[in-house]
Design a protein around this motif. Structure first.
Motif, mmCIF file in Angstrom:
data_model
loop_
_atom_site.group_PDB
_atom_site.id
_atom_site.type_symbol
_atom_site.label_atom_id
_atom_site.label_comp_id
_atom_site.label_asym_id
_atom_site.label_seq_id
_atom_site.Cartn_x
_atom_site.Cartn_y
_atom_site.Cartn_z
ATOM 1 N N PHE A 115 -1.346 16.734 17.367
ATOM 2 C CA PHE A 115 -0.363 17.172 16.383
ATOM 3 C C PHE A 115 1.021 16.604 16.692
ATOM 4 C CE2 PHE A 115 2.753 20.553 15.116
ATOM 5 C CZ PHE A 115 2.801 20.197 13.780
ATOM 6 N N ALA A 116 1.450 16.681 17.947
ATOM 7 C CA ALA A 116 2.779 16.178 18.318
ATOM 8 C C ALA A 116 2.877 14.671 18.081
ATOM 9 C CB ALA A 116 3.083 16.511 19.774
ATOM 10 N N SER A 117 1.802 13.950 18.337
ATOM 11 C CA SER A 117 1.809 12.501 18.111
ATOM 12 C C SER A 117 1.949 12.169 16.631
ATOM 13 C CB SER A 117 0.526 11.871 18.655
ATOM 14 O OG SER A 117 0.444 12.047 20.040
ATOM 15 N N GLN B 287 3.139 14.116 14.315
ATOM 16 C CA GLN B 287 4.449 14.578 13.871
ATOM 17 C C GLN B 287 5.518 13.549 14.270
ATOM 18 O OE1 GLN B 287 5.926 18.208 15.692
ATOM 19 N NE2 GLN B 287 6.808 18.837 13.737
ATOM 20 N N PHE B 288 5.416 13.002 15.462
ATOM 21 C CA PHE B 288 6.343 11.958 15.897
ATOM 22 C C PHE B 288 6.260 10.740 14.980
ATOM 23 C CE2 PHE B 288 6.967 7.959 18.152
ATOM 24 C CZ PHE B 288 8.289 8.080 18.523
ATOM 25 N N ILE B 289 5.039 10.289 14.700
ATOM 26 C CA ILE B 289 4.854 9.129 13.818
ATOM 27 C C ILE B 289 5.457 9.420 12.442
ATOM 28 C CG2 ILE B 289 3.112 7.757 12.596
ATOM 29 C CD1 ILE B 289 1.379 8.063 15.178
ATOM 30 N N ASP B 290 5.229 10.634 11.960
ATOM 31 C CA ASP B 290 5.785 11.011 10.656
ATOM 32 C C ASP B 290 7.308 10.960 10.673
ATOM 33 O OD1 ASP B 290 5.572 12.145 7.924
ATOM 34 O OD2 ASP B 290 6.538 13.884 8.874
ATOM 35 N N MET B 291 7.913 11.553 11.693
ATOM 36 C CA MET B 291 9.377 11.618 11.749
ATOM 37 C C MET B 291 10.012 10.253 12.029
ATOM 38 S SD MET B 291 10.065 15.164 13.785
ATOM 39 C CE MET B 291 11.806 15.260 13.334
ATOM 40 N N ALA B 292 9.388 9.470 12.887
ATOM 41 C CA ALA B 292 10.001 8.209 13.312
ATOM 42 C C ALA B 292 9.720 7.049 12.370
ATOM 43 C CB ALA B 292 9.514 7.853 14.719
ATOM 44 N N TYR B 293 8.596 7.094 11.642
ATOM 45 C CA TYR B 293 8.212 5.920 10.854
ATOM 46 C C TYR B 293 7.858 6.204 9.398
ATOM 47 C CZ TYR B 293 7.881 4.052 15.553
ATOM 48 O OH TYR B 293 8.163 3.692 16.842
ATOM 49 N N TRP C 84 8.893 18.908 22.602
ATOM 50 C CA TRP C 84 8.945 20.346 22.338
ATOM 51 C C TRP C 84 7.631 20.833 21.724
ATOM 52 C CZ3 TRP C 84 10.648 24.742 23.696
ATOM 53 C CH2 TRP C 84 10.495 25.842 22.879
ATOM 54 N N THR C 85 7.107 20.122 20.749
ATOM 55 C CA THR C 85 5.863 20.519 20.093
ATOM 56 C C THR C 85 4.707 20.482 21.078
ATOM 57 O OG1 THR C 85 6.655 19.716 17.961
ATOM 58 C CG2 THR C 85 4.277 19.981 18.196
ATOM 59 N N LEU C 86 4.651 19.463 21.899
ATOM 60 C CA LEU C 86 3.589 19.355 22.897
ATOM 61 C C LEU C 86 3.622 20.548 23.852
ATOM 62 C CD1 LEU C 86 1.276 17.610 24.053
ATOM 63 C CD2 LEU C 86 2.993 16.498 25.490
#
Length: 179
Positions: free
Chosen positions: A94-96, A98-104, A147-149
């Motif tokens: 999920f954190a990965s 979410q990171f991809i969503d926010m960053a790219y 934080w999510t992780l």
């Protein structure tokens, strides 16, 4: 029980729980960008969050029970380990994403949200505060990932600890021997 069995048993449930959270993330993004009023978004979002929260608890219990069914020799400790690993794998997935969503993927969405917040609160802050917020926004995807992780792993581990106490169920009369 060996570690490989527990890791294997935790991988698919971790993916399933991560997908539930990712689905909730994207539904929330769609709701927020739909143009609906904040009240309507909250009216839809709160029951949706409750459903996600309860669904994740139900799924965790289901997968832990299934693990015990598949491995009847598993102890409460083994079931806990499987649940904790499920939480870790789910949190990482999920954190990965979410990171991809926010960053790219949804950079424009988060930039628009930032602008809305800044329009509302910029008059309450000095230039130093505004500069710090701008710097923080540059690292927000990384911060959110960490934080999510941490949060999801701790939450899932605590949930696993609670649920594993009764999986397998304990017989209170197991040591009782009539005279």
């Amino acid at each position: 029980m060996n570690k490989k069995d527990i890791w294997d048993a935790a991988s698919r449930p971790g993916l399933a729980l991560g997908l539930v959270s990712v689905a909730y993330l994207y539904i929330g993004n769609i709701l927020n960008s739909s143009g609906l009023s904040a009240g309507v978004v909250s009216l839809i979002g709160v029951p949706l969050w409750i459903a996600k929260f309860a669904g994740c608890i139900f799924l965790m219990k289901f997968f832990m029970n299934k693990f015990h069914t598949d491995y009847p020799e598993a102890t409460n400790k083994d079931v806990f380990r499987m649940g904790a690993l499920t939480a870790l794998l789910s949190a990482f997935f999920f954190a990965s994403l979410q990171f991809i969503d926010m960053a790219y993927l949804s950079v424009e969405f988060y930039a628009e949200q930032y602008e809305v917040v800044m329009q509302q609160y910029s008059s309450l802050m000095d230039s130093n505060s505004l500069g710090m917020i701008k710097k923080f926004m540059d690292v927000l995807p990384q911060f959110t990932f960490v934080w999510t992780l941490i949060y999801c792993t701790v939450y899932g581990t605590v949930l696993s600890s609670i649920l594993s106490r009764n999986i397998p169920s304990k017989d209170p009369f197991a040591d009782y021997k009539p005279e």
